[in-house]
Scaffold this active site. Structure first.
Site, PDB file in Angstrom:
ATOM      1  N   GLY A  23       0.809  -1.235   0.000  1.00 35.87           N
ATOM      2  CA  GLY A  23       0.000   0.000   0.000  1.00 35.87           C
ATOM      3  C   GLY A  23       0.830   1.266   0.000  1.00 35.87           C
ATOM      4  O   GLY A  23       2.056   1.245   0.107  1.00 35.87           O
ATOM      5  N   ARG A  42       3.785   6.000   2.126  1.00 34.95           N
ATOM      6  CA  ARG A  42       4.179   7.402   2.304  1.00 34.95           C
ATOM      7  C   ARG A  42       3.734   8.251   1.124  1.00 34.95           C
ATOM      8  O   ARG A  42       4.278   9.334   0.900  1.00 34.95           O
ATOM      9  CB  ARG A  42       5.680   7.507   2.490  1.00 34.95           C
ATOM     10  CG  ARG A  42       6.483   6.887   1.365  1.00 34.95           C
ATOM     11  CD  ARG A  42       7.881   7.343   1.474  1.00 34.95           C
ATOM     12  NE  ARG A  42       8.751   6.517   0.646  1.00 34.95           N
ATOM     13  CZ  ARG A  42      10.028   6.743   0.536  1.00 34.95           C
ATOM     14  NH1 ARG A  42      10.578   7.731   1.188  1.00 34.95           N
ATOM     15  NH2 ARG A  42      10.771   5.974  -0.216  1.00 34.95           N
ATOM     16  N   ASP A  99       8.178   5.675   8.647  1.00 37.79           N
ATOM     17  CA  ASP A  99       7.680   6.977   9.113  1.00 37.79           C
ATOM     18  C   ASP A  99       6.838   7.766   8.109  1.00 37.79           C
ATOM     19  O   ASP A  99       6.339   8.846   8.435  1.00 37.79           O
ATOM     20  CB  ASP A  99       8.877   7.844   9.566  1.00 37.79           C
ATOM     21  CG  ASP A  99       9.879   8.072   8.443  1.00 37.79           C
ATOM     22  OD1 ASP A  99       9.594   7.650   7.300  1.00 37.79           O
ATOM     23  OD2 ASP A  99      10.941   8.666   8.708  1.00 37.79           O
ATOM     24  N   GLY A 100       6.725   7.262   6.884  1.00 35.08           N
ATOM     25  CA  GLY A 100       5.911   7.976   5.904  1.00 35.08           C
ATOM     26  C   GLY A 100       6.573   9.208   5.315  1.00 35.08           C
ATOM     27  O   GLY A 100       5.935   9.975   4.591  1.00 35.08           O
ATOM     28  N   ARG A 115       3.667  14.191  -7.103  1.00 30.92           N
ATOM     29  CA  ARG A 115       3.686  13.441  -8.360  1.00 30.92           C
ATOM     30  C   ARG A 115       2.353  13.591  -9.081  1.00 30.92           C
ATOM     31  O   ARG A 115       1.312  13.761  -8.439  1.00 30.92           O
ATOM     32  CB  ARG A 115       3.906  11.952  -8.084  1.00 30.92           C
ATOM     33  CG  ARG A 115       5.113  11.646  -7.261  1.00 30.92           C
ATOM     34  CD  ARG A 115       5.491  10.204  -7.411  1.00 30.92           C
ATOM     35  NE  ARG A 115       4.649   9.289  -6.660  1.00 30.92           N
ATOM     36  CZ  ARG A 115       5.032   8.049  -6.346  1.00 30.92           C
ATOM     37  NH1 ARG A 115       6.212   7.596  -6.749  1.00 30.92           N
ATOM     38  NH2 ARG A 115       4.241   7.257  -5.666  1.00 30.92           N
ATOM     39  N   ARG A 139      -1.127   0.140  -9.849  1.00 26.30           N
ATOM     40  CA  ARG A 139       0.013  -0.769 -10.018  1.00 26.30           C
ATOM     41  C   ARG A 139      -0.477  -2.201 -10.200  1.00 26.30           C
ATOM     42  O   ARG A 139      -1.621  -2.519  -9.837  1.00 26.30           O
ATOM     43  CB  ARG A 139       0.893  -0.714  -8.753  1.00 26.30           C
ATOM     44  CG  ARG A 139       1.383   0.678  -8.445  1.00 26.30           C
ATOM     45  CD  ARG A 139       1.442   0.920  -6.934  1.00 26.30           C
ATOM     46  NE  ARG A 139       1.717   2.332  -6.661  1.00 26.30           N
ATOM     47  CZ  ARG A 139       2.930   2.841  -6.530  1.00 26.30           C
ATOM     48  NH1 ARG A 139       3.983   2.046  -6.587  1.00 26.30           N
ATOM     49  NH2 ARG A 139       3.102   4.121  -6.310  1.00 26.30           N
ATOM     50  N   ASP A 145       4.728  -4.194  -7.180  1.00 22.77           N
ATOM     51  CA  ASP A 145       4.079  -2.999  -6.631  1.00 22.77           C
ATOM     52  C   ASP A 145       4.648  -1.727  -7.247  1.00 22.77           C
ATOM     53  O   ASP A 145       4.121  -0.641  -7.018  1.00 22.77           O
ATOM     54  CB  ASP A 145       4.218  -2.953  -5.100  1.00 22.77           C
ATOM     55  CG  ASP A 145       5.650  -3.155  -4.639  1.00 22.77           C
ATOM     56  OD1 ASP A 145       6.235  -4.197  -4.962  1.00 22.77           O
ATOM     57  OD2 ASP A 145       6.198  -2.271  -3.968  1.00 22.77           O
ATOM     58  N   ASN A 146       5.730  -1.857  -8.012  1.00 23.85           N
ATOM     59  CA  ASN A 146       6.342  -0.682  -8.637  1.00 23.85           C
ATOM     60  C   ASN A 146       6.167  -0.696 -10.146  1.00 23.85           C
ATOM     61  O   ASN A 146       6.898  -0.021 -10.862  1.00 23.85           O
ATOM     62  CB  ASN A 146       7.828  -0.612  -8.282  1.00 23.85           C
ATOM     63  CG  ASN A 146       8.058  -0.295  -6.804  1.00 23.85           C
ATOM     64  OD1 ASN A 146       7.180   0.269  -6.154  1.00 23.85           O
ATOM     65  ND2 ASN A 146       9.205  -0.655  -6.284  1.00 23.85           N
ATOM     66  N   ASP A 193       7.758   5.134  -9.329  1.00 27.98           N
ATOM     67  CA  ASP A 193       8.565   4.893  -8.129  1.00 27.98           C
ATOM     68  C   ASP A 193      10.067   4.947  -8.386  1.00 27.98           C
ATOM     69  O   ASP A 193      10.742   3.933  -8.506  1.00 27.98           O
ATOM     70  CB  ASP A 193       8.182   3.559  -7.453  1.00 27.98           C
ATOM     71  CG  ASP A 193       6.962   3.738  -6.560  1.00 27.98           C
ATOM     72  OD1 ASP A 193       6.316   4.801  -6.648  1.00 27.98           O
ATOM     73  OD2 ASP A 193       6.656   2.822  -5.787  1.00 27.98           O
TER      74      ASP A 193
HETATM   75  P1  AMP Z   1       9.395   0.854  -2.398  1.00 27.01           P
HETATM   76  O1  AMP Z   1      10.308  -0.329  -2.488  1.00 27.01           O
HETATM   77  O2  AMP Z   1      10.076   2.147  -2.123  1.00 27.01           O
HETATM   78  O3  AMP Z   1       8.507   0.945  -3.600  1.00 27.01           O
HETATM   79  O4  AMP Z   1       8.454   0.651  -1.114  1.00 27.01           O
HETATM   80  C1  AMP Z   1       7.832  -0.561  -0.796  1.00 27.01           C
HETATM   81  C2  AMP Z   1       6.772  -0.318   0.235  1.00 27.01           C
HETATM   82  O5  AMP Z   1       7.323   0.303   1.396  1.00 27.01           O
HETATM   83  C3  AMP Z   1       5.626   0.566  -0.225  1.00 27.01           C
HETATM   84  O6  AMP Z   1       4.452   0.074   0.355  1.00 27.01           O
HETATM   85  C4  AMP Z   1       6.005   1.908   0.360  1.00 27.01           C
HETATM   86  O7  AMP Z   1       4.888   2.745   0.550  1.00 27.01           O
HETATM   87  C5  AMP Z   1       6.640   1.521   1.681  1.00 27.01           C
HETATM   88  N1  AMP Z   1       7.588   2.523   2.174  1.00 27.01           N
HETATM   89  C6  AMP Z   1       8.819   2.805   1.682  1.00 27.01           C
HETATM   90  N2  AMP Z   1       9.405   3.790   2.398  1.00 27.01           N
HETATM   91  C7  AMP Z   1       8.534   4.161   3.353  1.00 27.01           C
HETATM   92  C8  AMP Z   1       8.533   5.128   4.410  1.00 27.01           C
HETATM   93  N3  AMP Z   1       9.564   5.934   4.652  1.00 27.01           N
HETATM   94  N4  AMP Z   1       7.427   5.214   5.186  1.00 27.01           N
HETATM   95  C9  AMP Z   1       6.366   4.419   4.991  1.00 27.01           C
HETATM   96  N5  AMP Z   1       6.309   3.493   4.037  1.00 27.01           N
HETATM   97  C10 AMP Z   1       7.367   3.353   3.215  1.00 27.01           C
HETATM   98 MG    MG Z   2       6.987   1.521  -4.375  1.00 24.86          MG
END
Ligand code: AMP
Ligand code: MG
Length: 531
Positions: free
Chosen positions: A110, A113, A145-146, A203, A210, A283-284, A293
């Protein structure tokens, strides 16, 4: 905008979020991390930040979404871009998706952030979703932390705009805002965490849907939800399929074929310009075929099919440059598995739709390399010319961007010396290169050597071979300057990347090969997912 000279205000903007209007939401409105079943989105308000400051923005994106630059720069608008205020009449939300990460099903992920602000409807009726990345935690943040740090936000801002100007399908970036708050990050996961400046990118895309949005309900047996989402997606983003395929089962298969074709075209573009996404988890990957992403992505300097920018991927190299087409196909197969949970779709029809990927990719990459080489009828030569070039790249480090750009104007093998990372390697391979270039020229001349033909060929090659790409070290230099409080390098780099196929006299330094100091420097050659 409206013909009179009245200043545009926030209240002039029109929002209407189809995602929220047409798809089921989470009944729980708290921010705490949880599994969300039977719903595609949750209400979540951005968390306020201390001292928002607009650092960069894209005037092209502002124009596309019908926002004047004056309004965009205004304190009221910047407050919204920082998550401290909302557009009138909007209800921010985070969406629910799952994904396969590094080959394994990871369950619910999901928007951890990313907070969607809704869908803006322009005066001419175009619609774009706006999303703040780094605006605080959501029910999908798990233990994170989002937030997002400045370095990764600069990278996302610059690269999504650079990709657009290169002609590669992508989500866009409207703005880059400093939050004024610090964020704690352990960049190399080695126990050395630091406080870094926080930032938020806004964005923009027609949709951020996705593969993982479809995989999650399928994995949970929520077929009604999956069906609703598929119908929503086709109705809103692929409406031509409604009339072309009155039978719903056929329509879904046709839709899946289009997703396969778009993904193939996308990856062929990546391979053409030397882009490595770095985290091609399901997911990306966008069902609209957009690059989405921007995390530990990187640009090929020396041609190396085994290169990956992502430190997390350094041992497996699952997402290295050369594996991107195969991984895209694997990801599409996972989307196909999700669709296969619907009884009306046969395995046969799904696998024949999936085969569209391979066919489209072969056509797209053949055309792309035909343009890069400036050859019309080069397919039969692939065995020798292109393969022999890649063979040469295994023996010597040759800069992809410089080599292909030079190919349009080179008169002899020595013209390629500047594309080599080592003078010794150039000397060692000189005889091979001379022979290769002679064969190449013979091939070129056999297709015609009138002045008109030569000019047309050069023109075509210059549109396929960018002079400027967002080299990793260039982005890192802009990041280093920003950390010292100087944001002008971001603006300059952004401007160079607006015209990647033009010569841009005076800006040659942005087209040079990676300097030696950047070979092993963090951010220039290796990146972590910590962002
Ligand atoms: P990513 O590999 O960056 O596409 O992230 C994979 C998952 O981790 C996704 O669900 C992102 O929303 C979550 N995510 C990555 N970084 C953070 C963050 N700093 N805070 C909250 N969720 C994160
Ligand atoms: Mg992602």
């Amino acid at each position: 905008m409206s013909g009179d000279n009245r200043r545009m205000r926030l209240s002039d903007l029109h929002f209407d979020s189809r995602f929220q209007r047409e798809l089921p939401s989470d009944a729980n409105s708290s921010r705490h991390s949880r599994q969300v079943h039977g719903a595609l989105w949750s209400d979540v308000v951005p968390a306020p930040v201390g001292a928002p400051a607009l650092v960069a923005y894209s005037r092209e994106v502002a124009d596309q979404i019908g926002v004047s630059e004056e309004l965009l720069r205004s304190p009221d608008f910047v407050s919204v871009l920082a998550g401290n205020a909302l557009f009138p009449g909007t209800r921010p939300f985070a969406t629910n998706y799952g994904g396969h990460q590094f080959g394994n099903w990871a369950g619910q992920l999901g928007d951890g952030r990313a907070i969607a602000l809704g869908e803006i409807v322009t005066p001419i009726g175009n619609r774009f979703e706006l999303q703040l990345k780094g605006a605080g935690s959501t029910p999908y943040s798990r233990r994170a932390d989002g937030r997002a740090v400045l370095r990764s936000s600069i990278r996302e801002f610059l690269c999504s705009e650079a990709m657009h100007h290169l002609g590669v399908p992508t989500t866009r970036a409207l703005s880059l805002v400093l939050t004024g708050d610090l964020v704690e990050r352990d960049m190399f996961y080695d126990g050395n965490s630091e406080m870094e400046p926080g930032a938020i990118v806004c964005r923009v895309a027609p949709s951020f849907l996705r593969f993982g949005h479809f995989e999650l309900p399928a994995s949970r047996g929520e077929s009604a939800l999956l069906n609703t989402l598929i119908d929503f997606t086709i109705r809103n983003y692929f409406p031509e399929l409604l009339s072309e395929h009155p039978n719903r089962g056929d329509r879904i298969i046709a839709w899946f074929s289009v997703v396969c074709a778009r993904t193939a075209t996308l990856v062929a573009h990546w391979m053409r310009v030397g882009f490595v996404h770095g985290v091609m988890n399901t997911d990306n990957l966008s069902v609209l075929g957009l690059t989405i992403d921007y995390g530990p992505y990187g640009w090929i300097d020396a041609v190396d099919h085994g290169w990956t920018p992502n430190t997390t991927d350094a041992s497996g190299k699952r997402y290295c440059f050369g594996r991107q087409p195969g991984v895209a196909q694997w990801n599409l197969a996972r989307l196909g598995d999700a669709l296969a949970t619907l009884p009306e779709l046969s395995e046969d029809s799904l696998s024949s739709a999936l085969s569209v990927f391979e066919r489209t990719y072969r056509e797209a990459i053949t055309e792309a390399y035909g343009n890069k080489l400036g050859l019309n009828d080069w397919v039969d030569e692939q065995g020798d010319l292109l393969d022999d070039f890649f063979e040469l790249c295994r023996a010597a480090e040759i800069d992809m961007t410089i080599f292909f750009r030079k190919l349009a104007v080179a008169e002899g093998a020595n013209d390629f010396a500047t594309a080599f990372y080592s003078a010794d390697q150039f000397l060692q391979q000189q005889a091979v290169l001379i022979a290769w270039f002679a064969r190449y020229q013979q091939r070129v001349n056999s297709e015609g050597n009138s002045d008109d033909h030569k000019a047309a060929r050069r023109e075509r090659m210059n549109r396929a071979n960018p002079k400027f790409v967002l080299r990793n070290y260039l982005a890192q230099q802009a990041i280093d300057a920003a950390h010292d409080g100087d944001f002008t390098a971001i603006e300059t780099l952004h401007d160079v990347m607006r015209r990647p196929y033009d010569e841009q006299p005076g800006r040659e330094s942005f087209a040079e090969k990676r300097p030696e100091w950047a070979r092993t420097k963090a951010g220039c050659s290796m990146l972590s997912c910590s962002s």
